[in-house]
Write an enzyme that holds these catalytic residues in place. Structure first.
Site, PDB file in Angstrom:
ATOM      1  N   THR A  73       0.841  -1.204   0.000  1.00  0.00           N
ATOM      2  CA  THR A  73       0.000   0.000   0.000  1.00  0.00           C
ATOM      3  C   THR A  73       0.867   1.242   0.000  1.00  0.00           C
ATOM      4  O   THR A  73       0.617   2.199  -0.751  1.00  0.00           O
ATOM      5  CB  THR A  73      -0.947  -0.004   1.208  1.00  0.00           C
ATOM      6  OG1 THR A  73      -1.879  -1.086   1.073  1.00  0.00           O
ATOM      7  CG2 THR A  73      -1.723   1.294   1.299  1.00  0.00           C
ATOM      8  N   CYS A 304      -9.403  -6.979   2.713  1.00  0.00           N
ATOM      9  CA  CYS A 304      -9.391  -5.536   2.948  1.00  0.00           C
ATOM     10  C   CYS A 304     -10.799  -4.949   2.972  1.00  0.00           C
ATOM     11  O   CYS A 304     -11.020  -3.881   3.536  1.00  0.00           O
ATOM     12  CB  CYS A 304      -8.573  -4.834   1.867  1.00  0.00           C
ATOM     13  SG  CYS A 304      -6.882  -5.436   1.753  1.00  0.00           S
TER      14      CYS A 304
END
Length: 358
Positions: A73, A304
């Site tokens: 990320t 997620c």
């Protein structure tokens, strides 16, 4: 418990764990040094970081450098935000939120369509002002492999940079064709909390995390020799075992497909990483299935997005209705999954699903 959620994270390889222990403490307590210090312990730690960097780089194309980050990320944020301002960022409709949301926050996001098979092909236009195109190599929810080499060529034709999220591909297949590639160690049997951005030679980024100017001036912050050593060990092991792991996954895939007869496959069966089996069954109550089969670890979508209550944006993008998307499960398996475990887990899931229709 039987673990079938390899897309969310993978078991830590014993070799990676052993590599990490040396730099958590080490002989006579000398392994904890700061790799940015100039004394002997610091130099020892720095040498461990550079040795791991070479192992990680060996699974990337030649002609680039590895920037260590706290995970994929962060790597994707550095790539998207650091590659400039103004212009449009084109992303596939099935990108991870780390790409899609960051592209939206960084400026004008343009979404590229995907087929019902789950592939994003180049037979579509990009904006005239496109500065960056991002298409992942292997989708995290349905496992489809994208034509990244074609997209890299198209990006060059439009004077744009090309970014690949290779989180689900790195360590499992060749990673090619990009200006920037983001990966995460815990997706191929390394530790959590460390990732990397591969940057092709000649590509320049602006630092997004300011401070001490570490990592070629692009990512400030003290590096963890232990996490990076584990990352390097996992990369070296993946390189060594790539063919063996692929053959094992292929065998598991075929057995699982045989057992889940009558279930619909989401996404292409051919252009796909075979360690990802995303299936749907009309009328399936996935929440009930998870409750009934608590000793099998599987997913109703990407980890997620779990708990959001929203249908998967990936399954919606390939044309599934809300009902179909919410009747889908994802099974992920790999190196440490045995055939016996897979058969036992599949039997439990199939039996529990049949009970719902009684």
């Amino acid at each position: 418990m039987i673990y079938l959620d390899y897309q969310a994270t993978t078991p830590l390889a014993p070799e990676a764990r052993d590599a990490m222990l040396r730099w958590l403490d080490g002989p006579e307590g000398t392994g904890f040094g700061n790799p940015h210090s100039s004394h002997r312990m610091g130099r020892m730690a720095a040498a461990a970081v550079e040795a791991a960097r070479e192992k990680v780089a060996a699974l990337f194309p030649p002609g680039g450098k590895v920037i260590f980050t706290g995970g994929a990320t962060e790597a994707l944020n550095l790539a998207i935000r650091g590659s400039g301002t103004g212009g449009s960022v084109s992303v596939s409709a099935i990108e991870h939120s780390a790409v899609g949301d960051t592209a939206a926050a960084a400026g004008k996001r343009h979404v590229l369509n995907v087929s019902k098979e789950g592939q994003c092909n180049t037979a579509q236009d990009v904006p005239d002002d496109v500065r960056l195109i991002a298409v992942m190599q292997v989708n995290n929810e349905i496992g489809t492999i994208q034509p990244t080499l074609d997209w890299h060529r198209k990006a060059k034709e439009n004077n744009a940079l090309f970014l690949v999220d290779a989180v689900q591909a790195y360590g499992k297949m060749e990673v090619t064709g990009a200006d920037m590639i983001a990966v995460s160690a815990h997706k191929f049997h390394g530790p959590k909390g460390v990732g990397a951005l591969w940057l092709r030679d000649g590509v320049e980024l602006t630092e997004q995390q300011t401070g001490g100017g570490q990592e070629h001036g692009l990512r400030s912050g003290t590096l963890s020799p232990a996490l990076i050593a584990g990352f390097g060990a996992a990369a070296a092991l993946a390189k060594e075992r790539m063919e063996e792991d692929a053959a094992h996954v292929e065998a598991l895939w075929h057995r699982a497909r045989d057992m889940f007869d009558g279930w619909e496959l989401n996404g292409s069966a051919d252009a796909r990483y075979r360690g990802n089996l995303n299936l749907r069954k009309d009328g399936l109550d996935v929440a009930r299935l998870m409750s009934d089969v608590r000793d099998v670890m599987f997913s109703a979508g990407s980890a997620c997005a779990s708990g959001s209550g929203r249908p998967s944006h990936v399954l919606k993008a390939i044309g599934l209705s809300d009902h179909q998307a919410k009747s889908s499960i994802r099974l992920g398996f790999g190196r440490y999954t045995s055939l016996e475990e897979l058969e036992l887990a599949a039997g439990k899931l199939i039996s529990a699903a049949k009970e719902q229709s009684v």
